[in-house]
Design a protein around this motif. Structure first.
Motif, PDB file in Angstrom:
ATOM      1  N   GLU A   1      33.980  -0.549  70.934  1.00 24.93           N
ATOM      2  CA  GLU A   1      32.981  -0.667  69.883  1.00 24.93           C
ATOM      3  C   GLU A   1      31.618  -1.095  70.411  1.00 24.93           C
ATOM      4  OE1 GLU A   1      34.398  -5.236  68.730  1.00 24.93           O
ATOM      5  OE2 GLU A   1      34.531  -3.607  67.265  1.00 24.93           O
ATOM      6  N   ASN A   2      31.568  -1.675  71.599  1.00 23.93           N
ATOM      7  CA  ASN A   2      30.294  -2.082  72.195  1.00 23.93           C
ATOM      8  C   ASN A   2      29.636  -0.959  72.979  1.00 23.93           C
ATOM      9  OD1 ASN A   2      30.591  -4.805  71.280  1.00 23.93           O
ATOM     10  ND2 ASN A   2      32.006  -5.183  72.974  1.00 23.93           N
ATOM     11  N   GLY A   3      30.344   0.132  73.212  1.00 16.14           N
ATOM     12  CA  GLY A   3      29.777   1.258  73.947  1.00 16.14           C
ATOM     13  C   GLY A   3      29.529   0.956  75.412  1.00 16.14           C
ATOM     14  N   THR A   4      30.357   0.113  76.017  1.00 19.22           N
ATOM     15  CA  THR A   4      30.158  -0.287  77.413  1.00 19.22           C
ATOM     16  C   THR A   4      31.226   0.311  78.313  1.00 19.22           C
ATOM     17  OG1 THR A   4      31.447  -2.320  77.082  1.00 19.22           O
ATOM     18  CG2 THR A   4      29.071  -2.444  76.705  1.00 19.22           C
ATOM     19  N   PHE A   5      30.894   0.362  79.612  1.00 18.06           N
ATOM     20  CA  PHE A   5      31.816   0.821  80.643  1.00 18.06           C
ATOM     21  C   PHE A   5      31.885  -0.233  81.743  1.00 18.06           C
ATOM     22  CE2 PHE A   5      30.338   4.605  78.511  1.00 18.06           C
ATOM     23  CZ  PHE A   5      31.455   5.417  78.427  1.00 18.06           C
ATOM     24  N   SER A   6      33.021  -0.255  82.457  1.00 11.54           N
ATOM     25  CA  SER A   6      33.219  -1.229  83.523  1.00 11.54           C
ATOM     26  C   SER A   6      33.869  -0.550  84.715  1.00 11.54           C
ATOM     27  CB  SER A   6      34.071  -2.401  83.032  1.00 11.54           C
ATOM     28  OG  SER A   6      33.466  -3.064  81.944  1.00 11.54           O
ATOM     29  N   GLU A   7      34.128  -1.337  85.762  1.00 14.43           N
ATOM     30  CA  GLU A   7      34.723  -0.797  86.969  1.00 14.43           C
ATOM     31  C   GLU A   7      36.063  -0.130  86.675  1.00 14.43           C
ATOM     32  OE1 GLU A   7      33.699  -3.843  86.433  1.00 14.43           O
ATOM     33  OE2 GLU A   7      32.556  -4.683  88.104  1.00 14.43           O
ATOM     34  N   GLY A   8      36.242   1.076  87.220  1.00 13.67           N
ATOM     35  CA  GLY A   8      37.494   1.800  87.051  1.00 13.67           C
ATOM     36  C   GLY A   8      37.605   2.614  85.781  1.00 13.67           C
ATOM     37  N   ASP A   9      36.647   2.506  84.857  1.00  9.82           N
ATOM     38  CA  ASP A   9      36.703   3.294  83.618  1.00  9.82           C
ATOM     39  C   ASP A   9      36.399   4.766  83.897  1.00  9.82           C
ATOM     40  OD1 ASP A   9      37.350   1.090  82.146  1.00  9.82           O
ATOM     41  OD2 ASP A   9      35.325   0.727  81.381  1.00  9.82           O
ATOM     42  N   ILE A  10      36.872   5.608  82.987  1.00  8.34           N
ATOM     43  CA  ILE A  10      36.633   7.054  83.091  1.00  8.34           C
ATOM     44  C   ILE A  10      35.642   7.468  82.008  1.00  8.34           C
ATOM     45  CG2 ILE A  10      37.665   9.346  82.953  1.00  8.34           C
ATOM     46  CD1 ILE A  10      40.229   8.194  84.050  1.00  8.34           C
ATOM     47  N   ILE A  11      34.579   8.140  82.426  1.00 13.83           N
ATOM     48  CA  ILE A  11      33.555   8.634  81.494  1.00 13.83           C
ATOM     49  C   ILE A  11      33.849  10.107  81.217  1.00 13.83           C
ATOM     50  CG2 ILE A  11      31.091   8.873  81.054  1.00 13.83           C
ATOM     51  CD1 ILE A  11      30.562   6.854  83.258  1.00 13.83           C
ATOM     52  N   THR A  12      34.032  10.437  79.970  1.00 10.45           N
ATOM     53  CA  THR A  12      34.253  11.833  79.562  1.00 10.45           C
ATOM     54  C   THR A  12      33.182  12.223  78.557  1.00 10.45           C
ATOM     55  OG1 THR A  12      35.752  11.164  77.784  1.00 10.45           O
ATOM     56  CG2 THR A  12      36.743  11.667  79.920  1.00 10.45           C
TER      57      THR A  12
END
Length: 467
Positions: free
Chosen positions: A16-27
């Motif tokens: 819900e915060n629209g954030t990404f972190s280490e190891g996440d996958i962006i699609t």
């Protein structure tokens, strides 16, 4: 008329915060809208993260520029075949999917400041012959979760300060300050308690401030920037008085995270609690603060549960821990949590009512009988005695099966049993009763009392014959 009508990037949100972190996958998708058939040389998308700092400093007539750059990752994915010379795309809307996995490791959070920034973004490029490249960018918000010793950041912070008053006043002042923890997520409330002992002739005002300290580094030089995030001023403390001040300060929801894993810039926070005294240096207590991602806050990790472990010395009342005496002089037992548990207590085949009765069912027993039984020399039971209060035993087991004996309030006192009993002999009655006899002892006052062997026949016939 331009051939490319629309060229955009969209990506899917993970939270819900629209954030990404280490190891996440962006699609996501790259959308190309064409108004006519177009030949394309290449179409690709990049994901990258960079940090940059830059500032100038004037010395005399010369101006020096300080800058530094760090790259944390750069990923590239071709959406059309890379080795093709040209690809003809028909008129209409074309949608291309992409996915990137952010590398693991220590990567700093997104940041934008006066003299530097840390930016993570997606960048797509469409190349055509003899045409200007079409580009599209989309910035993503990155939040680092590479924190160490997170548990230690959830403990209290305690500090104190003492000041001897100077020229314009007499006496001294002492202040003790406690905060509930060190790490906070945006939106959390910081709780502070300050105990002030003003033994001086001056008035003073307690003040609380959350301060942000940003440091930029490049080519051996540094640039500092301090910002007051939040400030609270309490009422004054009169001379020769004591006061306890409780203050709450809420971390802004849009506050940027603490950054300590970037070589060229850092973002840190601290809490300053001080006493504003006129014509004197202000005594202060300074605590470090760490702003962490909301996902790492304790309430979020525990599924939103509020509260901690119980500090009671007693187990939960709904858990049965086995039988224990309801009273030292009561012959009944009860089970812990029996009032809240629908399962009845276990019944023993030899004495089904002995452990099922409520307190007070059986008559009180003579104190001397209770003590004489426990103190008699006998082989120790492998289950332990339910009357024992020794602290060395942590688990109470049910007693073994024993023959059923019925209490007789009119029976004479029982003499102590023989010094030695066979380990395999059955347990004797715990109650002060004797087996039922057909002889009326009151009518035979001139005769000798019955022999002990008649009252307690030996359980081993072989041993009796031998005697």
């Amino acid at each position: 008329m331009p051939a490319v009508k629309c060229f955009t990037i969209t990506y899917d949100l993970l939270n819900e915060n629209g954030t990404f972190s280490e190891g996440d996958i962006i699609t996501g998708n790259v959308t190309v809208a064409l108004q006519k058939e177009t030949k394309v040389q290449s179409l690709y998308i990049k994901a990258k993260g960079d940090a940059d700092v830059r500032w100038t400093r004037k010395r005399g007539d010369r101006t020096y520029t300080y800058y530094a750059h760090r790259r944390y990752f750069k990923l590239k994915q071709f959406l059309l075949p890379e080795d093709a010379d040209e690809t003809a795309l028909s008129e209409g809307i074309h949608v291309y999917k992409f996915n990137f996995k952010i590398p693991t490791g220590s990567i700093p959070s997104s940041f934008r400041g006066t003299h530097g920034k840390i930016v993570y973004k997606l960048e797509a490029k469409l190349s055509r012959s003899w045409r200007i490249d079409s580009t599209a960018e989309k910035e993503i918000r990155f939040v680092s979760k590479s924190l160490t010793n997170l548990h230690s950041l959830m403990t209290q912070q305690i500090g104190s300060t003492k000041k001897e008053m100077g020229l314009f006043s007499k006496g001294q002042v002492h202040m003790d300050v406690v905060t509930n923890k060190k790490a906070y997520a945006p939106g959390e409330t910081l709780m502070i308690v300050a105990k002030i002992n003003n033994s001086s002739s001056s008035e003073m005002i307690p003040k609380f401030s959350i301060i942000q300290n940003i440091v930029f580094r490049a080519r051996g030089d540094t640039r500092h920037e301090n910002n007051v995030i939040h400030k609270v001023v309490d009422s004054s403390v009169k001379a020769y008085t004591q006061k306890e001040v409780k203050c709450t300060m809420k971390i802004p929801r849009d506050q940027m995270m603490t950054i300590q894993n970037c070589e060229i810039l850092s973002v840190e926070y601290h809490l300053k609690v001080y006493l504003d005294i006129s014509f004197a240096f202000d005594p202060e207590v300074v605590f470090p603060l760490v702003i962490i991602p909301p996902d790492l806050a304790p309430g979020h990790l525990n599924g939103g549960a509020i509260g901690g472990p119980s500090h009671s010395d007693f187990p939960s009342p709904t858990v049965s821990m086995g039988p224990y005496p309801a009273s030292p002089k009561s012959g009944s037992y009860r089970y812990r949590g029996a009032q809240n548990n629908s399962t009845p207590p276990p019944a023993y085949p030899s004495s089904p009512l002995m452990y099922a009765g409520s307190p007070g069912v059986y008559p009180p027993q003579p104190t001397r009988m209770y003590g004489a039984y426990n103190n008699s020399p006998r082989a120790p039971s492998p289950y332990g005695s339910p009357f024992s209060s020794s602290s060395s035993s942590s688990v109470l087991h049910p007693p073994p099966s024993a023959p059923a004996f019925h209490p007789s309030p009119s029976a004479p006192p029982i003499q102590p049993p023989p010094p030695r009993l066979s380990p395999t002999a059955p347990m004797y009655n715990l109650m002060p009763s004797a087996p039922a006899m057909n002889t009326d002892f009151l009518s035979l006052s001139d005769e000798a009392p019955p022999a002990y062997s008649l009252l307690f026949p030996s359980s081993s016939p072989e041993n009796s014959d031998a005697k």
